[in-house]
Design a protein around this motif. Structure first.
Motif, PDB file in Angstrom:
ATOM      1  N   ARG A   1      16.626  37.837  88.256  1.00 28.05           N
ATOM      2  CA  ARG A   1      15.713  38.520  87.337  1.00 28.05           C
ATOM      3  C   ARG A   1      14.340  37.839  87.327  1.00 28.05           C
TER       4      ARG A   1
ATOM      5  N   MET B   1      12.666  38.820  90.615  1.00 29.30           N
ATOM      6  CA  MET B   1      12.225  40.213  90.671  1.00 29.30           C
ATOM      7  C   MET B   1      11.054  40.470  89.736  1.00 29.30           C
ATOM      8  N   ALA B   2      11.006  39.696  88.624  1.00 25.55           N
ATOM      9  CA  ALA B   2       9.921  39.885  87.683  1.00 25.55           C
ATOM     10  C   ALA B   2       8.587  39.512  88.310  1.00 25.55           C
TER      11      ALA B   2
ATOM     12  N   GLY C   1       8.969  41.744  92.526  1.00 28.73           N
ATOM     13  CA  GLY C   1       9.440  43.119  92.648  1.00 28.73           C
ATOM     14  C   GLY C   1      10.647  43.246  93.563  1.00 28.73           C
TER      15      GLY C   1
ATOM     16  N   GLU D   1      10.185  48.860  93.283  1.00 24.17           N
ATOM     17  CA  GLU D   1       9.916  48.616  91.858  1.00 24.17           C
ATOM     18  C   GLU D   1       9.093  47.344  91.744  1.00 24.17           C
ATOM     19  N   GLY D   2       8.003  47.437  91.035  1.00 20.31           N
ATOM     20  CA  GLY D   2       7.190  46.238  90.809  1.00 20.31           C
ATOM     21  C   GLY D   2       6.365  45.824  92.013  1.00 20.31           C
ATOM     22  N   ILE D   3       6.140  46.764  92.950  1.00 23.08           N
ATOM     23  CA  ILE D   3       5.342  46.474  94.156  1.00 23.08           C
ATOM     24  C   ILE D   3       4.049  47.294  94.051  1.00 23.08           C
TER      25      ILE D   3
ATOM     26  N   SER E   1       8.886  39.792  98.578  1.00 20.85           N
ATOM     27  CA  SER E   1       9.640  40.512  97.555  1.00 20.85           C
ATOM     28  C   SER E   1      11.137  40.464  97.861  1.00 20.85           C
TER      29      SER E   1
END
Ligand SMILES: [Zn+2]
Ligand SMILES: [Zn+2]
Length: 568
Positions: A468, A471-472, A475, A498-500, A556
């Motif tokens: 987590r 990824m935070a 991404g 996600e988050g990119i 990532s």
């Protein structure tokens, strides 16, 4: 500190040992064990079982941390009881969640027991905890240990010191304490009892280290009340006071100051309502304690009201934060109003408290904090108070507790400088023999932290936290491929990001980079080797990761799913 040469498991004689599962090296998560008997058949007693909060660490989704009790879970049939010194969250906040693993009777004085039962009922009371209410000043047995509750002062009603009598001597476990002859509610510290215990002879003092860096004595709660009264009397418009909900003496001080200024008290925040109810029930607030619920706020003129609020630590969902961003349903502040922070900002909370204070300042609200006036006082002993306690108890051994490493070490030095012959400064997990013989660290117990994650408890080392955290920041990219057995791509790859960042430099979608590199990578693998799903998965993962890194500068998390179908 002497570390004995003795190996674990070699002692067949009875001894008294002490070990912290939390609280030695941190202010929070207090959980201590006392063991008595030969190592193989030791009986255990737990003192306190509290929580702590993440501080400065990056633990996404985690807001409460509990001590890992696996050491005592392995000896659970020999755990005779859990004794709670007082009802602060850092001493009893983990009881409801960890009790099912321990299943021992819980001993607590009336205020602590009532607050625990109230919390349990609010949470739906899945387990019927065996809570044994113990009167103040009384003596009771927990397995082979004889425990006496000794009245002390602190920032909550009923902070009990424990005189623990064993065949190897008496241990005085302070819990949280200070000397205050005018504590506001409850009895003052029972100094004559503490002196008598000293005369009986004290083998070891296990002592609160929070304020060991501070000279002098802590001011009294009575002085804080007088100071708050002066401030409220002078105020011209609305006054709000935010504090620690469990500080019943302070609630009473503010109520008295409100009455002295001819104003009415309004209370906002669930935790405050809970504590006020329990304090009335246990006699710490008068049965006719007068306060109105927050909905009544607008019924009063602004210059005739004082509002008491939760949220002194900047908690985003508490009343103070909602008032500061103008989203509270009942209470609002305006230019010229006054806010008193009747609390200390716990290290780690400075930013969230600062954000609220800045928002209030922007509204033109005046602020008074413990930096400006005597509107808060510590509940822990400063140096002169520690010296006074050493003088009463004259312990042979000092074990500092309830402190970060720097506090524990300083406390060790301070105790030695004031005549205590033996000082041991253990960290969490170090098993210390307190008697017979010279005290020493003789063994180590497994310790750690448990995270409350949503409604689950997970180990702090659980991979999901690391994932987590990662990824935070970087991404996640998910690629899904469908290949035939002979290595042909049967459909366009599917990509989820996600988050990119969606755009690549120079225009175009980041997703296109991924699609191109996926196709190129598959083509570069010889068809015979494409039958191996693992080879394809790993090649695509590496290629996507590095191509995104080239344009973005961040690696990532990439996940690749490959399905292989039997088509010609
Ligand atoms: Zn406390
Ligand atoms: Zn504490």
């Amino acid at each position: 500190m002497a570390r004995s040469e003795r190996k674990s498991g070699s002692s067949s004689d009875s001894e008294l040992v002490f070990v912290g599962l939390g609280g030695l090296g941190e202010i929070g998560m207090n959980c201590y064990l006392y063991g008595l008997g030969p190592e193989r058949s030791r009986k255990w007693m737990m003192v306190d079982l509290g929580i702590t909060f993440p501080e400065g660490e990056f633990d996404p989704g985690i807001d409460v941390i509990l001590p890992d009790t696996k050491f005592i879970e392995a000896h659970v049939k020999d755990l005779c009881g859990i004794v709670l010194t007082h009802a602060h969250e850092d001493h009893f906040g983990a009881v409801i969640e960890l009790w099912p693993r321990l299943k021992a009777p819980i001993y607590a004085s009336p205020f602590t027991a009532t607050l625990l039962k109230t919390k349990l009922a609010e949470q739906g009371g899945r387990h019927n905890l065996p809570i044994r209410e113990v009167p103040l000043g009384s003596t009771f047995e927990v397995g082979p240990f004889s425990i006496e509750f000794v009245n002390q002062a602190h920032s909550i009603p009923e902070p009990n010191g424990l005189a623990i009598r064993t065949p190897h001597g008496l241990v005085y476990h302070t819990g949280d304490w200070k000397f205050d002859s005018a504590p506001g509610v409850g009895l003052p510290p029972d100094e004559s009892r503490i002196r008598a215990i000293g005369e009986e002879g004290v083998r070891a003092l296990i002592c609160d280290s929070t304020n060991v860096m501070r000279d002098g004595r802590s001011p009294s709660e009575e002085e804080v009340g007088a100071s708050i009264t002066r401030i409220i009397k002078k105020a011209e418009q609305c006054v709000v006071v935010t504090l620690f909900a469990s500080n019943v003496a302070r609630i009473l001080s503010v109520a008295k100051a409100t009455r002295a200024a001819g104003r009415r008290l309004v209370v906002a925040g669930r935790a405050l309502h809970r504590v006020i109810q329990v304090a009335i029930e246990t006699g710490y607030l008068p049965p006719d304690f007068i306060y109105a619920d927050q909905q009544r706020f607008s019924d009063y003129r602004r210059d005739e009201v004082v509002a008491l609020l939760t949220g002194s630590q900047g908690e985003p969902r508490a009343a103070m934060a909602r008032i500061a961003d103008n989203s509270h349903p009942d209470i609002s502040l305006a230019k010229g109003d006054l806010t008193i922070f009747s609390s200390r900002t716990i290290p780690g909370n400075e930013k969230s408290v600062g954000r609220i204070q800045n928002a209030l300042a922007r509204m033109g609200v005046d602020l008074v904090t413990d930096q400006d006036a005597l509107v808060h006082v510590t509940g822990h002993p400063r140096r002169e108070e520690l010296k006074q306690l050493y003088g009463y108890l004259k312990p042979e051994i000092l074990v500092p507790m309830h402190g970060e490493m720097r506090h524990l070490r300083e406390h060790g030095k301070f105790g030695r400088a004031h005549g205590i012959a033996e000082v041991v400064v253990p960290v969490n997990g170090e098993i210390v023999t307190l008697g017979p013989g010279k005290p020493a660290v003789v063994d180590e117990a497994p310790v750690g932290r448990i995270y409350r994650d949503g409604s689950l408890l997970i180990g702090a080392e659980d991979m999901c936290i690391r994932e987590r955290r990662k990824m935070a920041v970087v991404g996640v990219i998910v690629v899904s491929l469908v290949l035939s057995r002979n290595g042909k791509m049967l459909d366009d790859p599917e990509v989820v990001m996600e988050g990119i960042p969606s755009q690549r430099p120079g225009g175009g979608a980041m997703e296109d980079i991924v699609l191109d590199v996926v196709e190129g990578t598959i083509e570069s693998i010889p068809p015979s080797r494409r039958r191996d799903i693992e080879t394809v998965r790993e090649a695509v993962r590496r290629a996507v990761r590095s191509s995104v890194d080239q344009v973005w500068g961040k690696k990532s998390v990439v996940r690749v799913m490959v399905s292989m179908l039997d088509v010609k």
